[in-house]
Scaffold this active site. Sequence first.
Site, mmCIF file in Angstrom:
data_model
loop_
_atom_site.group_PDB
_atom_site.id
_atom_site.type_symbol
_atom_site.label_atom_id
_atom_site.label_comp_id
_atom_site.label_asym_id
_atom_site.label_seq_id
_atom_site.Cartn_x
_atom_site.Cartn_y
_atom_site.Cartn_z
ATOM 1 N N GLY A 16 0.837 -1.180 0.000
ATOM 2 C CA GLY A 16 0.000 0.000 0.000
ATOM 3 C C GLY A 16 0.878 1.237 0.000
ATOM 4 N N GLY A 17 0.261 2.386 0.268
ATOM 5 C CA GLY A 17 1.019 3.631 0.259
ATOM 6 C C GLY A 17 2.036 3.730 1.369
ATOM 7 N N VAL A 21 1.618 -5.775 3.161
ATOM 8 C CA VAL A 21 0.783 -6.815 3.769
ATOM 9 C C VAL A 21 1.378 -8.176 3.404
ATOM 10 C CG1 VAL A 21 -1.519 -7.817 3.954
ATOM 11 C CG2 VAL A 21 -1.254 -5.352 3.640
ATOM 12 N N LYS A 37 -0.127 -6.701 8.462
ATOM 13 C CA LYS A 37 0.138 -5.396 7.861
ATOM 14 C C LYS A 37 1.267 -4.730 8.624
ATOM 15 C CE LYS A 37 -2.249 -1.112 6.475
ATOM 16 N NZ LYS A 37 -3.575 -0.471 6.355
ATOM 17 N N ASP A 120 -13.879 5.692 4.037
ATOM 18 C CA ASP A 120 -13.082 5.310 2.863
ATOM 19 C C ASP A 120 -13.694 4.096 2.155
ATOM 20 O OD1 ASP A 120 -11.019 5.792 1.080
ATOM 21 O OD2 ASP A 120 -9.514 4.682 2.233
#
Length: 261
Positions: A16-17, A21, A37, A120
């Site tokens: 991810g940013g 993960v 994560k 989100d």
Amino acid sequence: MDAFGDYVIDRVIGHGGTATVYQAHHADGLGGPVALKVLDDHHRDAFNLTRLQREFEFARRSAHPHVVTMYEGGPGWLAMQLIAGGTATNLPGRDLRLIALAQIAGALDHVHALGVVHCDVKPSNILVAKPFSGGGAILTDFGIARSLAEDAKHRLTHVEASLPYAAPEVLHGHPPSAASDEYALACTAVELLTGSPPFNAHTSMALVNAHLNSPVPKYSRHLEWVPRAFDSILAKAMAKSPDLRYQSCSEFISLITRAIG
């Protein structure tokens, strides 16, 4: 191998940013695989550490069959339910996607009843079990979720949002609400059913302007399988004013399902 708490990493699942993960397992061999994560080294600042902790606590507070299950967390990492089917965009056919949307709507209504706003909702944050019948759709990533009680005490100076799914009131800087999640779910439903979200633009400013000022598209005009009822149901769920939307996410999705079915 690197270990986090009692977990040992098996393989990378995705990036991810700010985090990676992994699939991981208990060092003692007990239990099944989990998703681990882990914040990247250069994102282990106070902001991201706090956000990861909030993600853990909001999801754990929101326990529900269609909300990701959190197991435990540590400094810069958290262990959660492993969901193997990818995102909801991998589901074949409208029928399964409508079922997934109904499950996520129920999860959101549950979260809202607890005084939490997800903030989100989008296709990439809806994962699906493999096989789908084994668990259905799961709402994930509570990293920017907010507590309504918290907002009553103080406002955050900056509200994060994924622009293709952002409600007008959020873009105006108002605190998000259950109605904001409903708007995002409506945008998500459009993307899962038609292939793209309601508003597309080449720049962020143009996309913001579309959410604030453009009418909701009328899909029955160019998609043969879409009845006119779909347009009016969608228009209410995406009303510019949150007060004009449906009372619950489940009500909206049930009407959409009935109109298409």
